[in-house]
Design a protein around this motif. Structure first.
Motif, PDB file in Angstrom:
ATOM      1  N   VAL A  35       8.646  -3.138  11.489  1.00 16.07           N
ATOM      2  CA  VAL A  35       8.343  -2.243  10.529  1.00 16.07           C
ATOM      3  C   VAL A  35       7.307  -1.043  10.771  1.00 16.07           C
ATOM      4  O   VAL A  35       6.322  -1.646  10.985  1.00 16.07           O
ATOM      5  CB  VAL A  35       8.251  -2.771   8.986  1.00 16.07           C
ATOM      6  N   ARG A  36       7.559   0.170  10.610  1.00 17.27           N
ATOM      7  CA  ARG A  36       6.544   0.943  10.992  1.00 17.27           C
ATOM      8  C   ARG A  36       6.091   1.684   9.853  1.00 17.27           C
ATOM      9  O   ARG A  36       7.031   2.327   8.828  1.00 17.27           O
ATOM     10  CB  ARG A  36       6.793   2.147  12.056  1.00 17.27           C
ATOM     11  N   VAL A  37       4.848   1.846   9.431  1.00 18.96           N
ATOM     12  CA  VAL A  37       4.368   2.234   8.243  1.00 18.96           C
ATOM     13  C   VAL A  37       3.412   3.481   8.431  1.00 18.96           C
ATOM     14  O   VAL A  37       2.591   3.145   9.045  1.00 18.96           O
ATOM     15  CB  VAL A  37       3.738   1.238   7.070  1.00 18.96           C
ATOM     16  N   LYS A  38       3.590   4.420   8.037  1.00 23.77           N
ATOM     17  CA  LYS A  38       2.921   5.542   8.395  1.00 23.77           C
ATOM     18  C   LYS A  38       1.902   5.921   7.104  1.00 23.77           C
ATOM     19  O   LYS A  38       2.520   6.109   5.957  1.00 23.77           O
ATOM     20  CB  LYS A  38       3.768   7.024   8.611  1.00 23.77           C
ATOM     21  N   VAL A  39       0.716   5.700   7.308  1.00 19.19           N
ATOM     22  CA  VAL A  39      -0.280   5.630   6.182  1.00 19.19           C
ATOM     23  C   VAL A  39      -0.784   6.898   6.284  1.00 19.19           C
ATOM     24  O   VAL A  39      -1.285   7.407   7.226  1.00 19.19           O
ATOM     25  CB  VAL A  39      -1.187   4.465   6.481  1.00 19.19           C
ATOM     26  N   PRO A  40      -1.199   7.575   4.728  1.00 20.57           N
ATOM     27  CA  PRO A  40      -1.718   8.924   4.654  1.00 20.57           C
ATOM     28  C   PRO A  40      -3.144   8.847   5.488  1.00 20.57           C
ATOM     29  O   PRO A  40      -3.966   7.809   5.308  1.00 20.57           O
ATOM     30  CB  PRO A  40      -1.793   9.019   3.150  1.00 20.57           C
ATOM     31  N   ASP A  41      -3.684   9.968   6.155  1.00 25.34           N
ATOM     32  CA  ASP A  41      -5.031  10.087   6.590  1.00 25.34           C
ATOM     33  C   ASP A  41      -5.140   9.218   7.835  1.00 25.34           C
ATOM     34  O   ASP A  41      -6.344   8.525   7.586  1.00 25.34           O
ATOM     35  CB  ASP A  41      -5.979  10.128   5.606  1.00 25.34           C
ATOM     36  N   GLN A  42      -4.267   8.583   8.379  1.00 24.66           N
ATOM     37  CA  GLN A  42      -4.290   7.507   9.578  1.00 24.66           C
ATOM     38  C   GLN A  42      -3.547   8.011  10.491  1.00 24.66           C
ATOM     39  O   GLN A  42      -2.243   8.260  10.384  1.00 24.66           O
ATOM     40  CB  GLN A  42      -4.080   6.281   8.996  1.00 24.66           C
ATOM     41  N   ALA A  43      -3.953   8.320  11.757  1.00 32.94           N
ATOM     42  CA  ALA A  43      -3.009   8.901  12.945  1.00 32.94           C
ATOM     43  C   ALA A  43      -2.035   7.869  13.277  1.00 32.94           C
ATOM     44  O   ALA A  43      -0.881   8.255  13.364  1.00 32.94           O
ATOM     45  CB  ALA A  43      -4.091   9.409  14.017  1.00 32.94           C
ATOM     46  N   GLU A  44      -2.531   6.616  13.317  1.00 34.38           N
ATOM     47  CA  GLU A  44      -1.669   5.505  13.972  1.00 34.38           C
ATOM     48  C   GLU A  44      -0.869   4.688  13.051  1.00 34.38           C
ATOM     49  O   GLU A  44      -1.317   4.616  11.760  1.00 34.38           O
ATOM     50  CB  GLU A  44      -2.530   4.411  14.707  1.00 34.38           C
ATOM     51  N   GLU A  45       0.344   4.494  13.450  1.00 34.85           N
ATOM     52  CA  GLU A  45       1.176   3.868  12.421  1.00 34.85           C
ATOM     53  C   GLU A  45       1.168   2.452  12.336  1.00 34.85           C
ATOM     54  O   GLU A  45       0.707   1.955  13.525  1.00 34.85           O
ATOM     55  CB  GLU A  45       2.644   3.981  12.852  1.00 34.85           C
ATOM     56  N   ASN A  46       1.191   1.914  11.189  1.00 35.42           N
ATOM     57  CA  ASN A  46       0.886   0.228  11.332  1.00 35.42           C
ATOM     58  C   ASN A  46       2.326  -0.399  11.560  1.00 35.42           C
ATOM     59  O   ASN A  46       3.301   0.046  11.330  1.00 35.42           O
ATOM     60  CB  ASN A  46       0.776  -0.157   9.657  1.00 35.42           C
ATOM     61  N   LEU A  47       2.328  -1.386  12.420  1.00 34.95           N
ATOM     62  CA  LEU A  47       3.449  -1.998  12.997  1.00 34.95           C
ATOM     63  C   LEU A  47       3.182  -3.387  12.410  1.00 34.95           C
ATOM     64  O   LEU A  47       2.285  -3.991  12.551  1.00 34.95           O
ATOM     65  CB  LEU A  47       3.193  -2.093  14.466  1.00 34.95           C
ATOM     66  N   ILE A  48       4.525  -3.752  11.810  1.00 36.75           N
ATOM     67  CA  ILE A  48       4.704  -5.137  10.903  1.00 36.75           C
ATOM     68  C   ILE A  48       5.993  -5.667  11.480  1.00 36.75           C
ATOM     69  O   ILE A  48       6.848  -5.101  11.085  1.00 36.75           O
ATOM     70  CB  ILE A  48       4.189  -5.116   9.383  1.00 36.75           C
ATOM     71  N   TYR A  49       5.599  -7.019  11.882  1.00 37.10           N
ATOM     72  CA  TYR A  49       6.732  -7.640  12.740  1.00 37.10           C
ATOM     73  C   TYR A  49       7.560  -8.584  11.257  1.00 37.10           C
ATOM     74  O   TYR A  49       7.078  -9.050  10.679  1.00 37.10           O
ATOM     75  CB  TYR A  49       6.582  -8.549  13.739  1.00 37.10           C
ATOM     76  N   VAL A  50       8.938  -8.134  11.182  1.00 38.53           N
ATOM     77  CA  VAL A  50       9.530  -9.049  10.121  1.00 38.53           C
ATOM     78  C   VAL A  50      10.727  -9.704  10.891  1.00 38.53           C
ATOM     79  O   VAL A  50      11.158  -9.274  11.808  1.00 38.53           O
ATOM     80  CB  VAL A  50      10.200  -8.179   8.906  1.00 38.53           C
ATOM     81  N   SER A  51      11.068 -10.854  10.482  1.00 42.82           N
ATOM     82  CA  SER A  51      12.188 -11.676  10.890  1.00 42.82           C
ATOM     83  C   SER A  51      13.394 -11.810  10.115  1.00 42.82           C
ATOM     84  O   SER A  51      14.051 -12.542  10.260  1.00 42.82           O
ATOM     85  CB  SER A  51      11.658 -13.277  11.381  1.00 42.82           C
ATOM     86  N   GLY A  61       0.793  -1.182  -0.069  1.00 40.46           N
ATOM     87  CA  GLY A  61      -0.013   0.074   0.173  1.00 40.46           C
ATOM     88  C   GLY A  61       0.784   1.314   0.035  1.00 40.46           C
ATOM     89  O   GLY A  61       2.177   1.275  -0.212  1.00 40.46           O
ATOM     90  N   LEU A  62       0.089   2.554   0.084  1.00 38.23           N
ATOM     91  CA  LEU A  62       0.864   3.583  -0.138  1.00 38.23           C
ATOM     92  C   LEU A  62       1.177   4.335   1.421  1.00 38.23           C
ATOM     93  O   LEU A  62       0.539   3.630   2.376  1.00 38.23           O
ATOM     94  CB  LEU A  62       0.064   4.847  -0.774  1.00 38.23           C
ATOM     95  N   ALA A  63       2.420   4.791   1.514  1.00 40.04           N
ATOM     96  CA  ALA A  63       2.677   5.353   2.861  1.00 40.04           C
ATOM     97  C   ALA A  63       3.355   6.476   2.703  1.00 40.04           C
ATOM     98  O   ALA A  63       4.009   7.013   1.719  1.00 40.04           O
ATOM     99  CB  ALA A  63       3.578   4.353   3.235  1.00 40.04           C
ATOM    100  N   GLU A  64       3.520   7.357   3.788  1.00 40.73           N
ATOM    101  CA  GLU A  64       4.221   8.662   3.703  1.00 40.73           C
ATOM    102  C   GLU A  64       5.693   8.573   4.278  1.00 40.73           C
ATOM    103  O   GLU A  64       6.380   9.425   3.835  1.00 40.73           O
ATOM    104  CB  GLU A  64       3.368   9.783   4.922  1.00 40.73           C
ATOM    105  N   PHE A  65       5.662   7.577   5.111  1.00 37.23           N
ATOM    106  CA  PHE A  65       6.996   7.493   5.921  1.00 37.23           C
ATOM    107  C   PHE A  65       6.990   5.975   6.337  1.00 37.23           C
ATOM    108  O   PHE A  65       6.124   5.481   6.824  1.00 37.23           O
ATOM    109  CB  PHE A  65       6.933   8.371   6.992  1.00 37.23           C
ATOM    110  N   VAL A  66       8.241   5.285   6.302  1.00 36.45           N
ATOM    111  CA  VAL A  66       8.604   4.024   6.655  1.00 36.45           C
ATOM    112  C   VAL A  66       9.885   3.984   7.557  1.00 36.45           C
ATOM    113  O   VAL A  66      10.895   4.599   7.054  1.00 36.45           O
ATOM    114  CB  VAL A  66       8.687   3.020   5.508  1.00 36.45           C
ATOM    115  N   VAL A  67       9.802   3.059   8.539  1.00 36.56           N
ATOM    116  CA  VAL A  67      10.771   3.067   9.477  1.00 36.56           C
ATOM    117  C   VAL A  67      11.264   1.516   9.515  1.00 36.56           C
ATOM    118  O   VAL A  67      10.201   0.835   9.678  1.00 36.56           O
ATOM    119  CB  VAL A  67      10.565   3.347  10.796  1.00 36.56           C
ATOM    120  N   VAL A  68      12.241   0.991   9.235  1.00 35.01           N
ATOM    121  CA  VAL A  68      12.735  -0.254   8.974  1.00 35.01           C
ATOM    122  C   VAL A  68      13.970  -0.439   9.798  1.00 35.01           C
ATOM    123  O   VAL A  68      14.913   0.506   9.750  1.00 35.01           O
ATOM    124  CB  VAL A  68      13.290  -0.612   7.430  1.00 35.01           C
TER     125      VAL A  68
END
Lengths: 288, 141
Positions: B51-67, B19-26
């Motif tokens: 991995v933190r994904v900042k989705v547009p128009d959504q206050a909370e960031e999505n957190l996704i665990y990667v190994s 998906g689209l994101a404004e900002f990603v932290v890896v």
């Protein structure tokens, strides 16, 4: 003509066989759906990593990975054969193994030696009987392909390639076209040049590598090859289930036909016996 | 609207996020990396982490665990290839040795050279059987 009782026993046994094939057909049908889903799930990864690898080959990197460099003279070839663990799935394994044998024969004619790595019980047994030089194997994968199980045999081949013991790596597996149709595929895995040698873009750019280029690219290339192999195994499993479903359906239909024929025969013998008995009674009565 | 970049997180066994994101932290190997759109091309190994994904128009960031896995950054696209297996040079080596050992055990009682004639005979038999079954089926109809 066979006695009534014998035919009845035979009908019973064919019916029992039919029950089994029917059950196997249904099991295969439900497993097939799952296997197809898994095959589709594996696609995005293979696609993405393929794209990254393609980007990488376009970048003007200083470091050329051994996997992309083609070797002039080929003395020894690695062959990865993907087969199923269980039988009763039509011509699936036979086709793959036939292709493997014809390729190996062709290579032998050109004085090229072959190292074989096998995935799946069927191919393992066959290659063993044939006396091929098996360098690694894995079997008993179950219904879900796990990448973890495949790392070992793949690593053996990749190490051999890096060390220069083999000069090319090929894979044979069944490609899933649709439920009714599977195709035995023969493709080159290493060197990667054929697939990745795309047109270089003019602008000069390279990645920022973290940590250094070598280890990152190594990791990327190994994963790329593994993804291709994983995809092949996932497809092979989907093929296995659909081939088995089709084969078992054919067997059930056959059993149905056989039962029909036997029933007809049984009724005919029964009627013949009654007719004979009647005519005996009539003949006896008229004699009195 | 803020500038966005496309984020794909995939593992060999499933697609995890796209998906689209404004900002990603890896969690890259050399430390966490924050990626905004138009980042320079970067390729890196990643450590196990989220991995933190900042989705547009959504206050909370999505957190996704990667190994662990590999991160690739192109100016408009971030691709994270997540590993499903626990990796490590030693572990991989161990697995390779295991596969090799099994094969070597099989090769112990191996008859001299490759027996093509036998192999082909075996395959021919299997093919003949299949052909016979098909013929039988056709006749049955």
């Amino acid at each position: 003509m066979a006695a009534g009782k014998e035919i009845r026993t035979k009908i019973k046994s064919v019916e029992n066989t039919r029950k089994i094939t029917k059950a196997m057909e249904m099991v295969a049908a439900s497993k097939m759906r799952k296997a197809q889903d898994r095959m589709k799930m594996a696609r995005p990864y293979a696609e993405k990593i393929g794209r990254v690898a393609a980007h990488f080959s376009q970048a003007h990197a200083e470091y050329r990975h051994p996997f992309v460099v083609a070797r002039g003279e080929i003395k020894r070839i690695g062959l990865l054969v993907v087969t199923t663990d269980k039988g009763l799935c039509g011509a699936l394994n036979t086709n793959a193994l036939r292709q493997a044998v014809s390729k190996m024969k062709e290579w032998e004619g050109r004085k090229i030696e072959v190292d074989v790595s096998v995935i799946g019980n069927k191919g393992l047994g066959f290659m063993q009987r044939m006396g091929a030089n098996i360098v690694s194997e894995v079997h008993g994968l179950g219904d879900t392909p796990h990448l973890e199980r495949m790392i070992g045999p793949v690593q053996v081949m990749l190490d051999a390639y890096k060390a220069g013991r083999i000069d090319a790596l090929y894979i044979i597996y069944a490609r899933f076209i649709n439920t009714m149709k599977q195709e035995s595929m023969f493709t080159q895995l290493l060197p990667l040049s054929a697939e990745l040698a795309m047109e270089k873009r003019d602008e000069h750019w390279d990645y920022i590598y973290e940590p250094e280029a070598r280890s990152v690219v190594d990791g990327l290339m190994v994963r790329y090859i593994e993804a291709l192999i994983y995809q092949a195994v996932a497809e092979n499993m989907a093929c296995e289930q659909s081939a088995r479903m089709v084969a078992m359906k054919a067997a059930s239909d056959n059993a149905k036909n056989v039962i029909g024929e036997l029933k007809l025969m049984y009724n005919k013998t029964r009627q013949a016996a009654i007719t004979q008995e009647l005519s005996e009674i009539v003949a006896g009565a008229s004699a009195v | 609207m803020a500038m966005t970049l496309h984020v794909d997180i995939v593992s060999a066994e499933a697609e995890i996020y796209s998906g689209l994101a404004e900002f990603v932290v890896v969690p890259a190997e050399m430390g966490e990396v924050g990626i905004y759109p138009r980042h320079a091309p970067l390729i890196s190994r990643i450590k196990p982490g989220s991995v933190r994904v900042k989705v547009p128009d959504q206050a909370e960031e999505n957190l996704i665990y990667v190994s662990g896995g590999i991160l690739e950054v192109q100016p408009g696209v971030v691709t994270i290839l997540s590993d499903t297996a626990i990796r490590g040079a030693d572990l991989d080596e161990e697995r390779a040795l295991e596969a090799k050992r099994q094969a070597e055990e099989l090769m112990k009682d191996r008859s001299s050279a490759m027996d093509y004639a036998k192999a082909q005979a075996e395959l021919a038999e299997a093919i003949a059987q299949l052909a016979a079954i098909q013929k039988l089926r056709k006749k049955g109809r």
